[in-house]
Design an enzyme around this catalytic site. Structure first.
Site, PDB file in Angstrom:
ATOM      1  N   TYR A 274      -0.631   8.189  -2.677  1.00 17.83           N
ATOM      2  CA  TYR A 274      -0.614   7.961  -4.126  1.00 17.83           C
ATOM      3  C   TYR A 274      -1.749   8.717  -4.813  1.00 17.83           C
ATOM      4  O   TYR A 274      -1.679   9.024  -5.995  1.00 17.83           O
ATOM      5  CB  TYR A 274      -0.761   6.467  -4.435  1.00 17.83           C
ATOM      6  CG  TYR A 274       0.496   5.648  -4.245  1.00 17.83           C
ATOM      7  CD1 TYR A 274       1.646   6.196  -3.668  1.00 17.83           C
ATOM      8  CD2 TYR A 274       0.537   4.313  -4.645  1.00 17.83           C
ATOM      9  CE1 TYR A 274       2.789   5.431  -3.489  1.00 17.83           C
ATOM     10  CE2 TYR A 274       1.674   3.544  -4.480  1.00 17.83           C
ATOM     11  CZ  TYR A 274       2.803   4.101  -3.894  1.00 17.83           C
ATOM     12  OH  TYR A 274       3.932   3.340  -3.723  1.00 17.83           O
TER      13      TYR A 274
ATOM     14  N   CYS B 154      -4.262  -1.103  -2.011  1.00 16.04           N
ATOM     15  CA  CYS B 154      -4.380   0.343  -2.228  1.00 16.04           C
ATOM     16  C   CYS B 154      -5.367   0.533  -3.362  1.00 16.04           C
ATOM     17  O   CYS B 154      -5.136   0.045  -4.477  1.00 16.04           O
ATOM     18  CB  CYS B 154      -3.020   0.936  -2.590  1.00 16.04           C
ATOM     19  SG  CYS B 154      -3.049   2.666  -3.103  1.00 16.04           S
TER      20      CYS B 154
ATOM     21  N   ASP C 288       0.873  -1.177   0.000  1.00 16.77           N
ATOM     22  CA  ASP C 288       0.000   0.000   0.000  1.00 16.77           C
ATOM     23  C   ASP C 288       0.906   1.222   0.000  1.00 16.77           C
ATOM     24  O   ASP C 288       2.105   1.120   0.278  1.00 16.77           O
ATOM     25  CB  ASP C 288      -0.909  -0.013   1.230  1.00 16.77           C
ATOM     26  CG  ASP C 288      -1.961   1.103   1.212  1.00 16.77           C
ATOM     27  OD1 ASP C 288      -2.181   1.704   0.149  1.00 16.77           O
ATOM     28  OD2 ASP C 288      -2.543   1.380   2.269  1.00 16.77           O
ATOM     29  N   SER C 289       0.314   2.374  -0.280  1.00 14.33           N
ATOM     30  CA  SER C 289       1.097   3.608  -0.256  1.00 14.33           C
ATOM     31  C   SER C 289       1.496   3.994   1.161  1.00 14.33           C
ATOM     32  O   SER C 289       2.436   4.748   1.365  1.00 14.33           O
ATOM     33  CB  SER C 289       0.310   4.746  -0.906  1.00 14.33           C
ATOM     34  OG  SER C 289      -0.920   4.927  -0.244  1.00 14.33           O
TER      35      SER C 289
ATOM     36  N   GLU D 234      -5.987   8.071  10.824  1.00  6.66           N
ATOM     37  CA  GLU D 234      -4.579   8.001  11.198  1.00  6.66           C
ATOM     38  C   GLU D 234      -4.307   8.682  12.536  1.00  6.66           C
ATOM     39  O   GLU D 234      -3.339   8.351  13.224  1.00  6.66           O
ATOM     40  CB  GLU D 234      -3.707   8.598  10.089  1.00  6.66           C
ATOM     41  CG  GLU D 234      -3.768   7.783   8.806  1.00  6.66           C
ATOM     42  CD  GLU D 234      -2.607   8.039   7.867  1.00  6.66           C
ATOM     43  OE1 GLU D 234      -1.894   9.048   8.065  1.00  6.66           O
ATOM     44  OE2 GLU D 234      -2.427   7.234   6.935  1.00  6.66           O
TER      45      GLU D 234
ATOM     46  N   CYS E 236     -11.568   2.600   0.380  1.00  8.14           N
ATOM     47  CA  CYS E 236     -10.245   2.960   0.882  1.00  8.14           C
ATOM     48  C   CYS E 236      -9.928   2.000   2.017  1.00  8.14           C
ATOM     49  O   CYS E 236     -10.805   1.704   2.840  1.00  8.14           O
ATOM     50  CB  CYS E 236     -10.228   4.403   1.386  1.00  8.14           C
ATOM     51  SG  CYS E 236      -8.673   4.888   2.191  1.00  8.14           S
ATOM     52  N   THR E 237      -8.690   1.511   2.073  1.00  5.61           N
ATOM     53  CA  THR E 237      -8.354   0.511   3.085  1.00  5.61           C
ATOM     54  C   THR E 237      -8.236   1.104   4.488  1.00  5.61           C
ATOM     55  O   THR E 237      -8.098   0.368   5.466  1.00  5.61           O
ATOM     56  CB  THR E 237      -7.055  -0.236   2.718  1.00  5.61           C
ATOM     57  OG1 THR E 237      -6.047   0.701   2.353  1.00  5.61           O
ATOM     58  CG2 THR E 237      -7.302  -1.200   1.576  1.00  5.61           C
ATOM     59  N   HIS E 238      -8.307   2.426   4.623  1.00  8.39           N
ATOM     60  CA  HIS E 238      -8.414   3.035   5.961  1.00  8.39           C
ATOM     61  C   HIS E 238      -9.821   2.856   6.529  1.00  8.39           C
ATOM     62  O   HIS E 238     -10.007   2.825   7.745  1.00  8.39           O
ATOM     63  CB  HIS E 238      -8.136   4.548   5.889  1.00  8.39           C
ATOM     64  CG  HIS E 238      -6.690   4.917   5.823  1.00  8.39           C
ATOM     65  ND1 HIS E 238      -5.877   4.581   4.777  1.00  8.39           N
ATOM     66  CD2 HIS E 238      -5.914   5.630   6.689  1.00  8.39           C
ATOM     67  CE1 HIS E 238      -4.667   5.072   4.987  1.00  8.39           C
ATOM     68  NE2 HIS E 238      -4.667   5.702   6.143  1.00  8.39           N
TER      69      HIS E 238
END
Length: 269
Positions: A46, A77, A14-15, A156, A188-190
């Site tokens: 990204y 990502c 992932d980025s 985050e 989005c993986t978040h």
């Protein structure tokens, strides 16, 4: 050309560290698999880069993982999947799986799905990859996609149950709810870390489709089909590499992974 070894690790990139939600889902579904994770934290995000740059970065990320002997690469990502997946699949001999296609399949698995909302980074939404894939598979499907750039900083920061985040989500989701969407794709993986708050806010109003769990299920199916499942035996390993070891990197990684791990290593691409 030799076939991949079933005892070899899975590679995930992932980025940043958001893709660790995919690693978390993989470990829950495939507890015997060893995993090597690469987060390109030196060049995150990204989503703000050009498609050519995203493709170049993605090739470099995949080369790193293939160089470590992985049996398959998971592009954790959404932006990289949207712009680089076909190139990666045609360039490398190991299977390369993105997060987008499993999300699309899961979205359309409900025959009553008629109006889909998609949230993601600006880069993912701008690529129209989800919109195109959904429309091609189900003509007539109503699709409403919006960029939600403020969500990643909240995740985050660890503010996944903060009142301010609830206010932001309300602003983002109201137009989709006004359109009558019945399914919300978390592109989005978040965003899997937002699921508890989203369920609290939305109740049973919407079906949620997250890219981490759907991707893990897809990986399991592929490994079974290609006879690449790792047999139970030695304890599986998890190695985490980051291209920039920022001060908060390990704490952030732990938040996304939800468990402890060996010391994070520096990766040079």
């Amino acid at each position: 050309m030799t076939a991949p070894d079933s005892s070899a690790p899975l590679g995930v990139f992932d980025s940043g560290v958001g893709g660790l939600t995919v690693v978390r889902a993989l470990r829950e579904l495939l507890p015997d698999e060893s995993i090597i994770y690469l987060g390109d934290t030196a060049r995150v995000p990204y989503g703000s880069k050009s498609p050519d740059t995203i493709r170049r970065f993605s090739v470099e990320d995949t080369q790193f993982l293939v160089g470590h002997g992985v049996k398959a690469v998971i592009v954790a990502c959404n932006t990289a999947t949207a712009h680089a997946l076909p190139l990666l699949q045609s360039t490398f001999r190991v299977p390369v799986i993105g997060v987008l296609e499993p999300g699309v399949e899961a979205t359309l698995s409900d025959p009553n799905c008629e109006r889909v909302g998609i949230i993601g980074t600006a880069g993912t939404i701008r690529s129209s990859a989800y919109q195109y894939a959904l429309a091609m598979r189900k003509p007539g499907l109503q699709i409403h996609a919006i960029p939600t750039p403020l969500l990643v900083p909240f995740v985050e920061e660890g503010w996944t149950d903060h009142p301010a985040l609830e206010s932001v989500l309300h602003e983002y989701l109201t137009p989709l709810l006004d359109k009558g969407v019945d399914t919300l794709v978390l592109g989005c993986t978040h965003y899997p870390l937002l699921v508890p708050l989203l369920k609290k806010m939305l109740g049973d109003q919407l079906r949620l489709v997250d890219s981490a769990s759907t991707c893990a299920a897809h990986v399991k199916t592929l490994l079974e089909a290609q006879n690449l499942l790792r047999l139970p035996g030695e304890k599986p390993t998890l190695d985490i590499y980051l291209t920039d070891l920022a001060e908060q990197a390990e704490a952030l990684a732990k938040r996304f992974l939800g468990s402890t791990f060996n010391k994070v290593k520096k990766a040079t691409l």
